[in-house]
Structure formats: C-alpha cells, structure tokens
Design a protein around this motif. Structure first.
Motif: not given
Length: 373
Positions: A90-98
């Motif tokens: 949840y700290e990663l950018n929204e664009e990063v696919i998880l």
C-alpha cells in the motif's frame, strides 16, 4: 504496458529464511529468456557457479516503485491480514502491478486488504474449494533445472519396463497410502515395481558443474541418480496429497443436500512434472474427476494416466494390455508439458494474467516482446 515491463522489469520479494520458491524460479527464468529484467530484495538462486550469477539480483539502489510489477513470494510465510507485506504494497505507487505467488501446502486463503492485488497465483487449487476472486490456478511446472536434468532420455522401447513408485518423505500423504492398496496391488504381479528409495548424494560422489550447482542449493530434490532412473523407466507414479472434506461453493450446494464433499488437497506433485519432462508415462489421479484446477489441463489417456479411485483395476489393466498406447502417452505427455509448462510459456501466461489477457495468446505476447527488444 508491455513496453514498460520490458523497460522497468519485475521485482520479486522473498522471505530471508525460505527465499525463492520453484514457482518464482520458473516464472523468472521465462521472463529472463524474454529479455525482461529481474530484480529482488536479495540475491537468490545461483545460475552460474563460476561467475556467481544469480537469477534474482539485489540492487540496493533500486526501489520496487521503479519496477513495473512487484511479486511477493509467500513461500512458507504465514500470511495474515496484517502482514508487513501488505503495508509495503500500500506504500507503492498505484501504477505498480502487485502479485502474490502462493506455493504453499496450507489451505489458508487471504482475506481483506487484497483490493490492490492484481492476482494471487496459487498451486493445488481444486473446484470444491471457495477462493477469492483474485486467485489464479497455477502448477509447479518445469524449471530449466528439471528440463536440462531430463534431457537425452532413452527411447521408450529401450527403457526398463518398470513403475517407479518412489517418493520423497512428506507428511499427510494419504493418497499415496490408498494407491498402494488399490492400484499398485493390481500391477505388482504383472510389471516390476521399483520402490527403492533414492536418497541424497553422499560426500564421496563427484558431480559435474551443473549437478553440483543445483544439488548444493536444493539437495533434497536435485539428485542425479533419480533423474537417471526417470530417463530409464517407462512408468512413474506421480500422485500425492491428502484426503479431506472441503466446503462446497454455493452453486454446487444448490444441487446437493451435503454441506461438504470429499476432496484432495496438496495434489500437485514434483514427480508429475519431472516424469513428464523425462518422457515417462506419468500416473496420477484423474484431474477432471477430482476437480484439479490448472491453467491448461492434461487429457487423461493422452498426456498421462489418470486413476479413478472407484475403479483403479481398470487403469492397471490398460497399462498392462496396451503397450502401444503407453508409448504414445509418454511422447504426447512430454510434448504437452514442455509446450505448456516450460519456462517461456509459464512466463507468458504470467504476463497475460497481470496484463488482463491483453494479448490473449502466448504467441502474440512473444511477438510483442520481441518487437520491443
């Protein structure tokens, strides 16, 4: 999006204790062959002994935010809704696919705080278990280690007419116990059954560079003598798992007055993929009857021999009576496994999933990556 993946790469997160799973290794090997950079929070899985090159490389200067996809491998990590991995996500950018890779034997599934996840890739899935919507069926598959170790197998006609029924020590293997009673017993007077345990390598045995590289990292699974046995045998028992009662999903409940149904957990098997790669006739349970879920399922009596526990004697008799069919199954099973579960097809399927099946076929995806490269 595929351009961004090729340029930015994929970042894998592993536990410092258990490190990378076989599932991550298969995916990463395929991504590497496609020219996609692989990064990690630690150096893991040595692929070149002389140059000390790792498949997963740690770059201390690189933050996961700088990659297109972040994959968390929860191999033997106890996943709870408050696990620190979720805090990282949840700290990663929204664009990063998880993505989460779940190769565990546990029947636990993630609940809550999963809305940012594109997919949870899970082995051992079956149709009698209820899974959250992000869960994607997966398989152990064939790593480069297994592919190379099973190369140069003997022609089927030149192999020993024997059934390898040798398994690594593992808890809760009630399927194997049952099959000894109801299936092996129908074969043992008609065909050789090899149940001689193949143990780890002793210190006095010299290894070539390839075998030493992988034995030193995976001593319980990379045993050259075992691969030699596979390449010299016609048949291999490749079933596993344990019986239990699974909650039926709502659709199945509508047509049943039972709240539970017998199911098989932990059904995927190292032996299945190793024996397929080696060109053996791989003996498992019937995937369709027992609801095993895979991205692409093998066809019974074409790619493998799938046993029906209600009538195991019939399968045993066909193995004995139809030698020409057995030759064909060995060839077709090997071809099917390498075409669908080798490292490149597995990596393409992974990309297809995280991209929302943007490309639709493995062939189109390979073409797109090659165009960018």
């Amino acid at each position: 999006m595929i351009t961004e993946i090729v340029e930015k790469g994929v970042y894998f997160i592993f536990s410092p204790v258990k490190k990378c799973s076989h599932i991550s290794i298969c995916i990463a090997e395929g991504l590497k062959k496609l020219g996609i950079p692989i990064f990690s929070n630690m150096d893991c899985w040595l692929i070149d002994l002389k140059n000390q090159e790792y498949l997963f490389k740690n770059d201390r200067q690189l933050h996961p935010n700088n990659c297109a996809i972040v994959v968390a491998d929860i191999y033997f990590i106890e996943m709870t809704n408050n696990h620190p991995l979720f805090d990282l996500f949840y700290e990663l950018n929204e664009e990063v696919i998880l993505v989460i890779i779940d190769p565990n034997d546990s029947d636990h599934v993630l609940t809550g705080r999963t809305e940012r996840l594109t997919a949870v890739i899970r082995v051992h899935m079956h149709k009698f278990r209820k899974y959250p919507s992000q869960y994607i069926p997966w398989a152990f598959g064939i790593s480069e280690r297994i592919r190379i170790a099973t190369e140069n197998s003997k022609l089927f006609s030149e192999r020993k007419r024997q059934v390898l029924a040798v398994f690594r020590s593992s808890l809760n293997q009630s399927v194997r116990v049952a099959m000894n009673f109801c299936f092996i017993s129908h074969l043992q007077d008609k065909i050789d059954i090899n149940q001689n345990q193949i143990t780890e390598i002793g210190n006095n045995i010299s290894l070539n560079d390839f075998d030493y590289l992988y034995w030193s990292q995976f001593p319980t699974h990379h045993i050259p003598k075992w691969f030699d046995s596979l390449k010299n045998s016609m048949f291999c028992c490749a079933y596993g798992g344990n019986f239990y009662y699974a909650d039926l999903d709502e659709k199945l409940l509508e047509n049943s007055n039972l709240g539970q149904k017998p199911a098989i957990a932990r059904w995927d098997s190292w032996r299945f993929w190793e024996s397929l790669a080696a060109g053996c006739v791989s003996i498992h349970l019937d995937f369709d009857k027992y609801g095993f879920l895979l991205p692409i399922k093998p066809v019974n009596w074409k790619h493998y021999v799938g046993i029906d526990l209600a009538n195991p004697q019939e399968a045993a008799q066909r193995i004995i009576d139809e030698p020409e069919l057995m030759v064909q199954i060995g060839l077709e099973g090997q071809r099917w496994a390498l075409e669908n579960y080798g490292s490149v097809p597995v990596a393409c399927r992974f990309l297809d999933i995280v991209l929302g099946e943007e490309f639709g076929t493995i062939e189109n995806l390979i073409d797109a990556v090659e165009d960018i490269s």
